[in-house]
Design a protein around this motif. Sequence first.
Motif, PDB file in Angstrom:
ATOM      1  N   SER A   1       0.859  -1.176   0.000  1.00  0.00           N
ATOM      2  CA  SER A   1       0.000   0.000   0.000  1.00  0.00           C
ATOM      3  C   SER A   1       0.897   1.229   0.000  1.00  0.00           C
ATOM      4  CB  SER A   1      -0.891  -0.041   1.244  1.00  0.00           C
ATOM      5  OG  SER A   1      -1.841   1.006   1.207  1.00  0.00           O
ATOM      6  N   ASP A   2       0.317   2.418   0.091  1.00  0.00           N
ATOM      7  CA  ASP A   2       1.195   3.567   0.243  1.00  0.00           C
ATOM      8  C   ASP A   2       0.608   4.589   1.202  1.00  0.00           C
ATOM      9  OD1 ASP A   2      -0.737   4.495  -1.456  1.00  0.00           O
ATOM     10  OD2 ASP A   2       0.641   5.651  -2.695  1.00  0.00           O
ATOM     11  N   VAL A   3       1.514   5.262   1.889  1.00  0.00           N
ATOM     12  CA  VAL A   3       1.143   6.317   2.822  1.00  0.00           C
ATOM     13  C   VAL A   3       2.003   7.520   2.450  1.00  0.00           C
ATOM     14  CG1 VAL A   3       1.186   7.048   5.234  1.00  0.00           C
ATOM     15  CG2 VAL A   3       0.599   4.682   4.663  1.00  0.00           C
ATOM     16  N   ASP A   4       1.363   8.642   2.137  1.00  0.00           N
ATOM     17  CA  ASP A   4       2.085   9.848   1.704  1.00  0.00           C
ATOM     18  C   ASP A   4       3.075   9.514   0.580  1.00  0.00           C
ATOM     19  OD1 ASP A   4       0.725  11.173   3.709  1.00  0.00           O
ATOM     20  OD2 ASP A   4       2.301  10.798   5.181  1.00  0.00           O
ATOM     21  N   ASN A   5       2.613   8.753  -0.390  1.00  0.00           N
ATOM     22  CA  ASN A   5       3.415   8.387  -1.563  1.00  0.00           C
ATOM     23  C   ASN A   5       4.661   7.568  -1.237  1.00  0.00           C
ATOM     24  OD1 ASN A   5       1.755   9.527  -3.528  1.00  0.00           O
ATOM     25  ND2 ASN A   5       2.581  11.560  -3.077  1.00  0.00           N
ATOM     26  N   ARG A   6       4.662   6.923  -0.084  1.00  0.00           N
ATOM     27  CA  ARG A   6       5.770   6.036   0.261  1.00  0.00           C
ATOM     28  C   ARG A   6       5.195   4.627   0.369  1.00  0.00           C
ATOM     29  NH1 ARG A   6       8.110   4.515   5.006  1.00  0.00           N
ATOM     30  NH2 ARG A   6       6.611   5.690   6.217  1.00  0.00           N
ATOM     31  N   GLY A   7       5.894   3.663  -0.242  1.00  0.00           N
ATOM     32  CA  GLY A   7       5.408   2.287  -0.230  1.00  0.00           C
ATOM     33  C   GLY A   7       5.513   1.675   1.156  1.00  0.00           C
TER      34      GLY A   7
ATOM     35  N   GLY B   1       6.137  -0.438   7.886  1.00  0.00           N
ATOM     36  CA  GLY B   1       6.889   0.470   7.029  1.00  0.00           C
ATOM     37  C   GLY B   1       8.318   0.630   7.490  1.00  0.00           C
ATOM     38  N   ILE B   2       9.139   1.152   6.608  1.00  0.00           N
ATOM     39  CA  ILE B   2      10.515   1.492   6.956  1.00  0.00           C
ATOM     40  C   ILE B   2      10.678   2.969   6.659  1.00  0.00           C
ATOM     41  CG2 ILE B   2      12.958   1.168   6.390  1.00  0.00           C
ATOM     42  CD1 ILE B   2      12.331  -1.658   5.574  1.00  0.00           C
ATOM     43  N   GLN B   3      11.256   3.690   7.611  1.00  0.00           N
ATOM     44  CA  GLN B   3      11.486   5.122   7.436  1.00  0.00           C
ATOM     45  C   GLN B   3      12.289   5.388   6.170  1.00  0.00           C
ATOM     46  OE1 GLN B   3      10.023   6.631  10.099  1.00  0.00           O
ATOM     47  NE2 GLN B   3      10.076   8.502   8.893  1.00  0.00           N
ATOM     48  N   ALA B   4      11.832   6.332   5.369  1.00  0.00           N
ATOM     49  CA  ALA B   4      12.579   6.821   4.207  1.00  0.00           C
ATOM     50  C   ALA B   4      12.925   5.745   3.191  1.00  0.00           C
ATOM     51  CB  ALA B   4      13.860   7.533   4.653  1.00  0.00           C
ATOM     52  N   ALA B   5      12.063   4.737   3.067  1.00  0.00           N
ATOM     53  CA  ALA B   5      12.284   3.735   2.029  1.00  0.00           C
ATOM     54  C   ALA B   5      10.924   3.250   1.531  1.00  0.00           C
ATOM     55  CB  ALA B   5      13.086   2.558   2.577  1.00  0.00           C
ATOM     56  N   ASP B   6      10.916   2.785   0.290  1.00  0.00           N
ATOM     57  CA  ASP B   6       9.716   2.170  -0.268  1.00  0.00           C
ATOM     58  C   ASP B   6       9.761   0.681   0.000  1.00  0.00           C
ATOM     59  OD1 ASP B   6       7.873   3.896  -1.690  1.00  0.00           O
ATOM     60  OD2 ASP B   6       9.610   4.477  -2.901  1.00  0.00           O
ATOM     61  N   VAL B   7       8.714   0.157   0.588  1.00  0.00           N
ATOM     62  CA  VAL B   7       8.630  -1.280   0.804  1.00  0.00           C
ATOM     63  C   VAL B   7       7.480  -1.785  -0.062  1.00  0.00           C
ATOM     64  CG1 VAL B   7       8.597  -3.093   2.541  1.00  0.00           C
ATOM     65  CG2 VAL B   7       9.188  -0.777   3.195  1.00  0.00           C
TER      66      VAL B   7
ATOM     67  N   THR C   1       9.071  10.809 -11.380  1.00  0.00           N
ATOM     68  CA  THR C   1       8.624  10.053 -10.197  1.00  0.00           C
ATOM     69  C   THR C   1       7.511  10.730  -9.391  1.00  0.00           C
ATOM     70  OG1 THR C   1      10.460  11.009  -8.967  1.00  0.00           O
ATOM     71  CG2 THR C   1      10.805   8.816  -9.902  1.00  0.00           C
ATOM     72  N   ASP C   2       6.957  11.826  -9.891  1.00  0.00           N
ATOM     73  CA  ASP C   2       5.815  12.397  -9.167  1.00  0.00           C
ATOM     74  C   ASP C   2       4.574  11.543  -9.422  1.00  0.00           C
ATOM     75  OD1 ASP C   2       7.354  14.368  -8.141  1.00  0.00           O
ATOM     76  OD2 ASP C   2       6.831  15.858  -9.670  1.00  0.00           O
ATOM     77  N   HIS C   3       3.564  11.753  -8.594  1.00  0.00           N
ATOM     78  CA  HIS C   3       2.373  10.911  -8.713  1.00  0.00           C
ATOM     79  C   HIS C   3       1.218  11.707  -9.306  1.00  0.00           C
ATOM     80  CE1 HIS C   3       4.621   8.048  -6.268  1.00  0.00           C
ATOM     81  NE2 HIS C   3       4.936   9.077  -5.508  1.00  0.00           N
ATOM     82  N   ASN C   4       1.408  12.162 -10.561  1.00  0.00           N
ATOM     83  CA  ASN C   4       0.339  12.899 -11.234  1.00  0.00           C
ATOM     84  C   ASN C   4       0.433  12.656 -12.738  1.00  0.00           C
ATOM     85  OD1 ASN C   4       2.365  14.677 -12.336  1.00  0.00           O
ATOM     86  ND2 ASN C   4       2.401  15.720 -10.352  1.00  0.00           N
TER      87      ASN C   4
END
Lengths: 430, 167
Positions: free
Chosen positions: A391-397, A413-419, B146-149
């Motif tokens: 999923s994503d939260v604030d555009n972070r995976g 989640g992991i801070q400052a990384a996309d999971v 990489t923006d989301h739009n």
Amino acid sequence: MLRPLMTRPAKFLAALLFVTGAAQAQLTIEIIGSGAIQIPIAVLPFAGESVLPQSITEIIEQDLSRSGRFRAIFVGGVNPLPTEIAQVNFPEWKSRLADAMVIGQAQRLPDGKLEVRFRLLDVLKQSQIGGIAFTFTAAQTRLTAHKIADFIYEKMTGERGVFSTRIAYIVKQGPRYELRVADADGQNAQSILISSEPIMSPAWSPDGARMAYVSFQNKKPILFVQNLSASKQPAPVANYRGSNSAPAWAPDGKQLAAVLTKDGTSQIYLMSPDGTNLRRLTSSQAIDTEPFFTPDGQSIYFTSDRGGSPQIYRMPASGGEPVRMTFEGDYNVSPRVSPDGKILAYISRVSGRFQLMVMDLESKQVQALTDGQRDESPSFAPNGRIILYASDVDNRGVLAAVSSDGRFRQRLGIQAADVREPSWGPFLGN
Amino acid sequence: MKKTLFSALTLVLLYGCASTPVEPEKPAEPSVQTPAPPVAPPLAARPVQPAPQVDLTKRSVFYDYDKYDIKDEYRPVLQAHGKYLAENRGKKMLIQGNCDERGSREYNIALGQRRAEGVKRMLVLMGATETQVEPVSLGEEKPRCTDHNEGCWSQNRRSDMLYGGEY
């Protein structure tokens, strides 16, 4: 007097290592919803537990709480700690509203190994439900805690616990891609593969010893099967002209389904896990991808746009005519069948949002489990009770988990990384 | 002249960060041998390649959401590349199909493959041979933006044509 002096520096070093590792690797868990019926359980500290490198009862209690099926009862102020049923003051635990309780003791054996004996008690009946003793090394402390939690979970719910199983996922941090394997609670993460090019679609072999995945290290998708105990990446199992992706294991571990484009559009092929014995399964002019075997190995679910939009189909694993399974909406993808074969989880686009759906395969009734914007890559826990997804939260995976009845949710989640792209491994010892 | 300069600059932008050195080669037409513009000195050390015509500097085809059909505006570009490949049988090309980030990662691999396959088919129609061009997919894994739009997504729904030595 000598012992504490010698162990203290060692403990300090361990703590340092833990912190540096944690800064990068640790998945943190946030519980969002809770299950309706929770069993109140008191997990008492085990007598002599300080000989262990970690508090084993803390891990047990966290496992049980995170499952959504238990509520931990406050256990403070108990002295001395009971280790036998005769020493338990049952009326007190009844007044603390516990239905069940766990007592035990830990000790270091003469050979240096550790031992834990525990008992699971029924507070209302004032009787023992079960108990086991474990002998283990210091490095196996977490695993032992998870096994004890599995035992308690199974005795109390009648279903197998998944605390001692493992999960795989992809982490993207800046230009770096990592395939990681961690305990089901997100702890104890290890890198299987690190690359400057994307890694995709990790899939556990049914025995949990190997991982199939897709790597872009050669500028296009290529399929690998890696032994988890091996330190080196092996030769690819599928590196044909075009793209090679979407690996899925047959339940017996003897076949791998994958999508190749060597003959044109994306089609599903079967092969041995070493890449030999290749044969084509689907033959359409359309996109056929995302194969997934049913638990009996007889059928394969897959995504195809043969009807004009991506929909989910089922076909015999031996070949034959596909049957369309989804009809609502114009984008239904990523089919995964529950371990009991009764539920189909998939992703559906609803008003521009990608949501996790479940279909009861008998009644064909469909239910949305999430209302996210970009939910994808569902993966069932081996007991079928939880679905892990991206999923994503604030555009972070992030990874998220939802109970298959939709009642209990959590986020990892992991801070400052996309999971992304979680894959839940099988039961241990299967 | 202005146009050639522009395309040369585009090339520098496109391959400025490529890790593999571009194989030196004689341009087919003398017209592209423009003097290095003072603002971009690396150009002198980086022969424009293969680009015998202005059209060949255009390397991308863009798509609508969920679509893989090639819009008419890209036909002249593909025609030029197909002709170039037909005239240079030793040349190889990798076509990378890309998607925006929405939807299933694996389905996007298949969709990107179909986009690349469509470009390949067009090039073959224009004279290239099957063995010269390999269509592959990067799905949504290598976004240019990489923006989301939609501003970003429209740039990421793309097929890129890369000649041997450029990937």
